[in-house]
Design an enzyme around this catalytic site. Structure first.
Site, PDB file in Angstrom:
ATOM      1  N   PHE A  91     -15.759   3.418   6.954  1.00  0.00           N
ATOM      2  CA  PHE A  91     -14.400   3.841   6.597  1.00  0.00           C
ATOM      3  C   PHE A  91     -14.133   3.749   5.084  1.00  0.00           C
ATOM      4  CE2 PHE A  91     -14.237  -0.621   8.009  1.00  0.00           C
ATOM      5  CZ  PHE A  91     -13.683  -1.239   6.890  1.00  0.00           C
ATOM      6  N   TYR A 115     -12.326  -2.447  -3.607  1.00  0.00           N
ATOM      7  CA  TYR A 115     -12.839  -2.496  -2.239  1.00  0.00           C
ATOM      8  C   TYR A 115     -14.367  -2.495  -2.190  1.00  0.00           C
ATOM      9  CZ  TYR A 115      -8.253  -1.915  -0.020  1.00  0.00           C
ATOM     10  OH  TYR A 115      -6.969  -2.116   0.446  1.00  0.00           O
ATOM     11  N   HIS A 147      -1.885  -5.450   1.338  1.00  0.00           N
ATOM     12  CA  HIS A 147      -3.174  -6.112   1.112  1.00  0.00           C
ATOM     13  C   HIS A 147      -2.901  -7.468   0.469  1.00  0.00           C
ATOM     14  CE1 HIS A 147      -7.299  -6.840  -0.275  1.00  0.00           C
ATOM     15  NE2 HIS A 147      -6.717  -7.289  -1.378  1.00  0.00           N
ATOM     16  N   GLU A 201      -9.345 -10.046  -7.995  1.00  0.00           N
ATOM     17  CA  GLU A 201      -8.377  -8.953  -7.815  1.00  0.00           C
ATOM     18  C   GLU A 201      -7.254  -9.026  -8.854  1.00  0.00           C
ATOM     19  OE1 GLU A 201      -7.425  -9.380  -3.651  1.00  0.00           O
ATOM     20  OE2 GLU A 201      -9.349  -8.526  -3.040  1.00  0.00           O
ATOM     21  N   THR A 242      -5.315  -7.952  10.244  1.00  0.00           N
ATOM     22  CA  THR A 242      -5.615  -6.700   9.517  1.00  0.00           C
ATOM     23  C   THR A 242      -5.207  -5.476  10.330  1.00  0.00           C
ATOM     24  OG1 THR A 242      -7.480  -7.769   8.434  1.00  0.00           O
ATOM     25  CG2 THR A 242      -7.477  -5.365   8.438  1.00  0.00           C
ATOM     26  N   ARG A 248      -1.563 -14.709   3.839  1.00  0.00           N
ATOM     27  CA  ARG A 248      -2.355 -14.058   4.900  1.00  0.00           C
ATOM     28  C   ARG A 248      -1.664 -14.227   6.249  1.00  0.00           C
ATOM     29  NH1 ARG A 248      -6.788 -10.872   3.748  1.00  0.00           N
ATOM     30  NH2 ARG A 248      -7.831 -11.663   5.614  1.00  0.00           N
ATOM     31  N   ARG A 259       2.649  -6.999   9.006  1.00  0.00           N
ATOM     32  CA  ARG A 259       1.967  -5.902   9.709  1.00  0.00           C
ATOM     33  C   ARG A 259       2.427  -5.801  11.152  1.00  0.00           C
ATOM     34  NH1 ARG A 259      -3.584  -7.898   7.129  1.00  0.00           N
ATOM     35  NH2 ARG A 259      -3.745  -6.548   5.300  1.00  0.00           N
ATOM     36  N   ASN A 270      -2.062  -0.157   6.866  1.00  0.00           N
ATOM     37  CA  ASN A 270      -1.538  -1.441   7.346  1.00  0.00           C
ATOM     38  C   ASN A 270      -0.597  -2.120   6.343  1.00  0.00           C
ATOM     39  OD1 ASN A 270      -3.518  -2.132   5.554  1.00  0.00           O
ATOM     40  ND2 ASN A 270      -4.572  -3.570   6.892  1.00  0.00           N
ATOM     41  N   LYS A 303       0.838  -1.205   0.000  1.00  0.00           N
ATOM     42  CA  LYS A 303       0.000   0.000   0.000  1.00  0.00           C
ATOM     43  C   LYS A 303       0.878   1.264   0.000  1.00  0.00           C
ATOM     44  CE  LYS A 303      -3.923  -2.183   2.317  1.00  0.00           C
ATOM     45  NZ  LYS A 303      -4.951  -2.019   3.368  1.00  0.00           N
TER      46      LYS A 303
HETATM   47  P1  CMP Z   1      -7.253  -4.654   3.460  1.00  0.00           P
HETATM   48  O1  CMP Z   1      -6.764  -6.037   3.707  1.00  0.00           O
HETATM   49  O2  CMP Z   1      -6.644  -3.890   2.361  1.00  0.00           O
HETATM   50  O3  CMP Z   1      -8.839  -4.719   3.228  1.00  0.00           O
HETATM   51  C1  CMP Z   1      -9.728  -3.725   3.651  1.00  0.00           C
HETATM   52  C2  CMP Z   1      -9.041  -2.647   4.420  1.00  0.00           C
HETATM   53  O4  CMP Z   1      -9.882  -1.818   5.168  1.00  0.00           O
HETATM   54  C3  CMP Z   1      -8.108  -3.243   5.457  1.00  0.00           C
HETATM   55  O5  CMP Z   1      -7.021  -3.834   4.815  1.00  0.00           O
HETATM   56  C4  CMP Z   1      -7.803  -2.043   6.329  1.00  0.00           C
HETATM   57  O6  CMP Z   1      -6.687  -1.316   5.862  1.00  0.00           O
HETATM   58  C5  CMP Z   1      -9.053  -1.193   6.143  1.00  0.00           C
HETATM   59  N1  CMP Z   1      -9.818  -1.087   7.390  1.00  0.00           N
HETATM   60  C6  CMP Z   1     -10.379  -2.070   8.079  1.00  0.00           C
HETATM   61  N2  CMP Z   1     -10.990  -1.567   9.176  1.00  0.00           N
HETATM   62  C7  CMP Z   1     -10.801  -0.216   9.153  1.00  0.00           C
HETATM   63  C8  CMP Z   1     -11.195   0.855   9.993  1.00  0.00           C
HETATM   64  N3  CMP Z   1     -11.909   0.636  11.098  1.00  0.00           N
HETATM   65  N4  CMP Z   1     -10.809   2.090   9.665  1.00  0.00           N
HETATM   66  C9  CMP Z   1     -10.090   2.310   8.535  1.00  0.00           C
HETATM   67  N5  CMP Z   1      -9.694   1.324   7.684  1.00  0.00           N
HETATM   68  C10 CMP Z   1     -10.044   0.070   7.998  1.00  0.00           C
END
Ligand code: CMP
Length: 143
Positions: free
Chosen positions: A57, A49, A115, A126, A91, A85, A102, A112, A9
């Site tokens: 969010f 997404y 992805h 994807e 996450t 994963r 992470r 984070n 990211k």
């Molecule tokens: P990712 O695996 O890219 O898939 C969805 C993303 O949403 C996740 O990683 C996080 O970066 C993001 N995400 C999940 N929960 C929250 C939250 N509460 N606030 C902001 N971003 C979030």
């Protein structure tokens, strides 16, 4: 062979973590089938997404992922979706185990670092969103 979509990211690219992350997947024994540094158009971010579009969010998620270049990749290998994963960790980086990507490099759930696809269906979807079939290297398999 199983394939997954992995993306460093904007925070990971900005912090020069692309090499570190590629190195971890290489050392694990997975094979890089495609990779590119790119800026994600807003429409692609919203599509990628899409499953989160009703989450509070969602706007933050799209604006973050389009805020700077990402490094999009396809990795292949036995069990690569699940193992990737595990290598990424939870996450929320605050809950991710040390030793995971992470857990070692992240602090905030919105930034984070990485992805990775969460299922074979997500991986197919994807990969097709980010790459053409012709972008994927077909390695010759020994018989
Ligand atoms: P990712 O695996 O890219 O898939 C969805 C993303 O949403 C996740 O990683 C996080 O970066 C993001 N995400 C999940 N929960 C929250 C939250 N509460 N606030 C902001 N971003 C979030």
């Amino acid at each position: 062979m199983e394939k997954t979509f992995i993306m460093v990211k904007p925070d990971g690219v900005q912090r020069n973590l692309v090499g570190e992350i590629v190195h971890r997947f290489e050392r694990k024994g997975f094979t890089l089938a495609a990779g590119k540094l790119m800026s994600i158009p807003k429409e692609l971010a919203e599509e990628h997404y899409g499953e989160h579009k009703d989450k509070p969010f969602f706007g933050e998620l799209v604006s973050f992922i389009t805020s700077g270049p990402v490094f999009a990749m396809v990795w292949e290998g036995e069990g690569v979706i699940g193992t990737a994963r595990k290598m990424m960790g939870a996450t929320n980086p605050a809950e991710a185990e040390p030793g995971t990507i992470r857990g070692d490099f992240g602090v905030q759930v919105s930034m984070n670092v990485i992805h990775g696809s969460d299922s074979p269906e997500s991986a197919n979807r994807e990969i097709a969103l980010f790459f053409n079939e012709s972008d994927l290297i077909q390695y010759k398999k020994s018989v």
